[in-house]
Design an enzyme around this catalytic site. Structure first.
Site, short mmCIF file in Angstrom:
data_model
loop_
_atom_site.label_atom_id
_atom_site.label_comp_id
_atom_site.label_asym_id
_atom_site.label_seq_id
_atom_site.Cartn_x
_atom_site.Cartn_y
_atom_site.Cartn_z
CG HIS A 78 13.43 -44.41 24.91
ND1 HIS A 78 13.25 -45.69 25.38
CD2 HIS A 78 13.97 -44.57 23.67
CE1 HIS A 78 13.66 -46.56 24.48
NE2 HIS A 78 14.10 -45.90 23.43
CB CYS A 95 12.07 -51.62 18.22
SG CYS A 95 13.28 -50.43 18.78
CD GLU A 97 1.86 -24.21 6.29
OE1 GLU A 97 1.63 -24.58 5.12
OE2 GLU A 97 1.09 -23.49 6.95
CG ASP A 157 -20.60 -35.92 19.70
OD1 ASP A 157 -21.41 -35.03 20.07
OD2 ASP A 157 -20.93 -37.12 19.62
CG ASP A 159 -23.30 -32.12 22.48
OD1 ASP A 159 -24.47 -32.11 22.89
OD2 ASP A 159 -22.76 -33.11 21.95
CG HIS A 196 17.24 -43.62 20.40
ND1 HIS A 196 18.18 -44.47 20.93
CD2 HIS A 196 16.05 -44.25 20.56
CE1 HIS A 196 17.59 -45.58 21.38
NE2 HIS A 196 16.30 -45.47 21.15
CB SER A 254 -31.16 -33.24 22.17
OG SER A 254 -30.43 -34.34 22.66
CD GLU A 281 -25.47 -39.18 23.45
OE1 GLU A 281 -25.47 -40.36 23.10
OE2 GLU A 281 -26.48 -38.43 23.34
#
Length: 611
Positions: A327, A234, A277, A566, A378, A254, A507, A380
Site C-alpha cells: 500500500h 485516512c 547517512e 537498558d 543484561d 503511495h 545484579s 531486566e
C-alpha cells in the site's frame, strides 16, 4: 571536478576516501598544465553538501562571520538563518509566548527548554552531540524563525497543504488522487480531501477538523465536472498520530518504494536499515542506529487500518512512520517542516534498501565493524520484561521469604548468608532484637527487614543470593516460569551458530540467572549461555567490572565484546572499559537521556547490524 568549502567539510569527516593522483591549485588556475580533478566518496553517505547535517546554508551565529555556510538553495532551514536585525516588541512577546509554551519559568530554564525543543524540531540543523554548543543568540534567532514557521493562520495552512500536495505529487507520492496531507494549526487540523487531483487542489477544497476529528468546515464543490470533496478515508488514521504523538502534521504516501519495501519479506513485521547517512534525519536516530519501521497488513478499505496502525504506534514509541504492506506509508512529525523532512529521509531510505537488495547487500546489516567474539546481556529490560522482575519475581521472594527462612533456618548456607547480611542490616539502621529473643521473634525481625530491603531494590550480594534460593524453590515447584522476550530464542540460536559466545551480567545472583534461563516459557535455554556474572565481579556502573569480565572470558581485545543493557550508566561504564555498548528500548523501561552516543535497538534481532 569540484572544490568547495562544503565538500571539503565532508571530506574531513570521512573514514574512507578514494582520491585520484594529481593536485588542484587553490586559485583553480591550470598554472600552465592540465589540472586533474578529484572526487571524495563518503561510504554510506552522499556527495551533495546538503546531505551532511554539519554542512549547510545556516549562519549559525546570526552574523556574517567565518562560520557562515552559503547556499543558492532556499529551504526551510535557510529561514532559520534570519534574525540578525533587532526585534520589535511584538516579536519579542511572541518569543516569550513560545518559551512559555515549553514550560520555562526563569531565564536559564527558558534558554535550555527552547534549546532542547529546537534540537528536537530541527535534527538536521542541530545534532544531539551539539546541543550544548547552541548559544543564547542562536536560540533567540531560531525561536523567532520557528514562530514564523509554526504560527499559521487557517488560510495560510490551507495554502500550505495545497503546496505540499503539489510537491508530493511531483515526487510520485500522491499520484492518481492517492495519498494525503494534513497539518495542525492551533488545535484545528487542515486535511486534504479524498478523490481529488492532488496537484490541482485549491485552499477552498480543504477540510477543517477539531482536535477530536469532528468536521468544522467542509471543502467547497467548485466545479460540476469534479467530484464533491469528501473527507479522506485516512482521517481516522491521521487522528491516531495526532492523539498518540501530539503530531504537528501527518502525511500519507503511495510512493512505489514505500510499497515495494514491504514485499522484501512478506512475513516481516518491520522494515530495518542501519549505517546509512540519512538515518540521521529521523528524530532520535543516528548513523549507527538500527532504524525500525513497523509494517501492518493492508485492508480493503483505508479506515479499516485504524486499529492496527494505532497498535503499531503504541508498540514502537520511537517510530515516526508506519508502513502498510502492498500500500504505502504514514509519516508524521512535530511540525509540518519536521514531517516533510522526515518523509524525504524515509523515502530515501526505502529507495536505498531496494537498490542495496539488487546488489546483494542486506540494508539491515553492516559488516564493516569486524567480527564480534562475545555478547554480554543484561536481563531486566533487555531480554526479559521489567514487569516480570518487578511484578512476579520480587513479589514472590517477598511473599515467600519467611517460609524459606523457617524451612532453612539451621542450614549452614542460610546461617552464612544471614551473617553476611548482618553488617548491611546494621548499616541501614535496622534494630536487631536482643540475643535472648526467641527464634520466632528473630524470624519476624529478619523477614521484615529483608522484605523492606527487597522493596527498596537493594543490590547487596547476600540478599541477591537469598532471593535466588527462594526463586529456585519456586521454579522447582513450577510456581515460577521465566518470561523472556519472543525475539530472544532465535537470536541466541543465530549468535551461537556463528561462533559468538553469549554471557549474562546481572545484579541478580549467578544462581538466579541460571534458574531464569533454565525455566523459561520456551524451555531450558542454558545451552546457549557460556557463563554468568553477578555483582561479585563488581558494580555494573564501574568500568573495572567489565575489564574483569573481559579477562574472565579470555578476550584481550575488548572491542570485540558487545554489551547490551537498558541502563545508560551501565553502557557508559562498559564503554570506558573499551567494550562496545548498545541501549535496549523496551516497553516499561526507564527513559533514556535525550542525547547519548550509543546505538539503540528495540529487540535482539537488531543486534546483528552491530556484530
Amino acid at each position: 571536478g569540484f572544490q568547495t568549502k562544503a565538500h571539503r567539510g565532508i571530506a574531513t569527516r570521512t573514514r574512507a576516501c578514494f582520491v585520484s593522483s594529481g593536485s588542484i591549485s587553490r586559485s583553480g588556475r591550470t598554472a600552465g598544465r592540465v589540472e586533474r580533478t578529484f572526487v571524495v566518496l563518503v561510504r554510506r553517505s552522499m556527495l551533495s553538501p546538503s546531505s551532511d547535517p554539519g554542512v549547510g546554508s545556516l549562519d549559525l551565529e546570526g552574523t556574517n562571520g567565518k562560520r557562515r555556510k552559503k547556499s543558492n538553495t532556499r529551504t526551510e532551514s535557510t529561514v532559520l538563518a534570519s534574525g540578525t536585525r533587532k526585534w520589535t516588541s511584538g516579536e519579542k512577546s511572541k518569543v516569550l509566548e513560545y518559551i512559555q509554551k515549553f514550560g520555562g519559568t526563569g531565564p536559564q530554564k527558558d534558554y535550555a527548554s527552547v534549546r532542547d525543543t529546537l534540537v528536537r524540531d530541527f535534527p538536521n540543523v542541530f545534532g544531539a552531540g551539539s546541543v550544548k554548543e547552541i548559544t543564547r543568540q542562536q536560540v533567540r534567532n531560531i525561536a523567532l524563525a520557528n514562530i514564523k514557521l509554526g504560527m499559521l493562520t487557517l488560510d495560510e495552512g490551507r495554502s500550505l497543504v495545497c503546496d505540499l500536495c503539489r510537491t508530493f505529487y511531483e515526487q510520485g507520492w500522491c499520484s492518481g488522487t492517492g495519498g494525503g496531507v494534513s497539518i495542525k494549526v492551533d488545535e484545528r487540523i487542515i486535511m486534504a480531501p479524498s478523490g481529488v487531483q492532488k496537484e490541482r487542489m485549491l485552499p477552498e477544497d480543504m477540510f477543517v477538523l477539531d482536535a477530536d476529528g469532528i468536521i468544522l468546515e467542509e471543502g467547497v464543490h467548485r466545479l460540476p465536472e469534479m467530484p464533491r470533496p469528501k473527507l479522506s478515508e485516512c482521517a481516522p488514521l491521521f487522528m491516531e498520530a495526532y492523539k498518540q504523538r501530539n503530531a504537528g502534521a501527518v502525511l500519507h504516501s503511495h510512493a512505489l518504494e514505500a510499497m515495494l519495501v514491504t514485499l522484501i519479506n512478506e512475513s516481516a513485521a518491520t522494515f530495518t536499515v542501519t549505517h546509512l547517512e540519512m538515518i540521521k534525519g529521523i528524530h532520535g536516530h543516528g548513523y549507527y542506529d538500527v532504524l525500525t519501521v513497523p509494517i501492518i497488513d493492508n485492508t480493503a478499505r483505508e479506515c479499516e487500518l485504524t486499529a492496527s496502525l494505532a497498535q503499531a504506534i503504541h508498540d514502537y514509541p520511537d517510530t515516526y512512520a508506519v508502513l502498510v504492506r502492498r500500500h504505502g506509508v504514514y509519516i508524521w512529525g512535530d511540525s509540518w517542516a519536521h514531517a516533510k523532512t522526515q518523509a524525504e529521509c524515509y523515502h530515501y531510505l526505502f529507495k536505498a534498501a531496494l537498490e542495496m537488495r539488487k546488489m546483494g547487500i542486506d540494508p539491515a546489516v553492516c559488516t564493516s565493524n569486524g567480527r564480534t567474539s562475545a555478547i554480554i546481556l543484561d536481563i531486566e529490560g533487555t531480554i526479559a520484561p521489567v514487569s516480570f522482575v518487578a511484578d512476579v519475581l520480587f513479589p514472590y521472594a517477598m511473599r515467600e521469604v519467611r517460609r524459606h527462612l523457617q524451612d532453612t533456618w539451621h542450614r549452614p548456607e542460610t546461617r552464612s548468608c544471614l551473617a553476611e547480611l548482618q553488617g548491611y542490616l546494621d548499616a541501614d539502621g535496622y534494630t536487631a532484637p536482643q540475643p535472648s529473643s526467641t527464634e520466632e521473634h528473630m524470624l519476624d525481625y529478619v523477614s521484615s527487614a529483608l522484605v523492606d530491603m527487597m522493596a527498596k531494590d537493594k543490590k547487596y550480594t547476600p540478599l541477591k543470593w537469598l532471593q535466588g534460593a527462594i526463586w529456585r524453590s519456586g521454579y522447582e515447584k513450577k510456581e515460577l516460569v521465566a518470561d523472556v522476550y519472543d525475539d530472544l530464542v532465535l537470536s541466541l540460536q543465530r549468535w551461537t551458530s556463528q561462533g559468538i559466545k553469549v554471557y549474562i551480567y546481572s545484579s541478580g545472583s549467578r544462581e538466579a540467572q541460571g534458574l531464569l534461563f533454565g525455566h523459561t516459557k520456551y524451555g531450558d535455554l542454558r545451552r546457549y549461555i557460556s557463563g554468568y556474572f553477578d555483582t561479585m565481579v563488581g558494580p555494573k556502573n564501574d568500568s573495572n567490572s567489565y575489564q574483569e569480565i573481559a579477562l574472565s572470558i579470555g578476550e584481550s581485545d575488548t572491542s570485540k565484546i558487545l554489551f547490551a543493557t537498558d541502563v545508560f550508566a551501565e553502557a557508559e561504564a562498559a564503554s570506558r572499559a573499551g567494550i562496545r555498548a548498545l541501549l535496549v528500548v523496551r516497553p516499561g523501561n526507564k527513559p533514556l537521556p535525550s542525547a547519548h552516543e550509543f546505538p539503540t535497538v528495540h529487540d535482539t534481532s537488531e543486534f546483528d547490524a552491530l556484530l
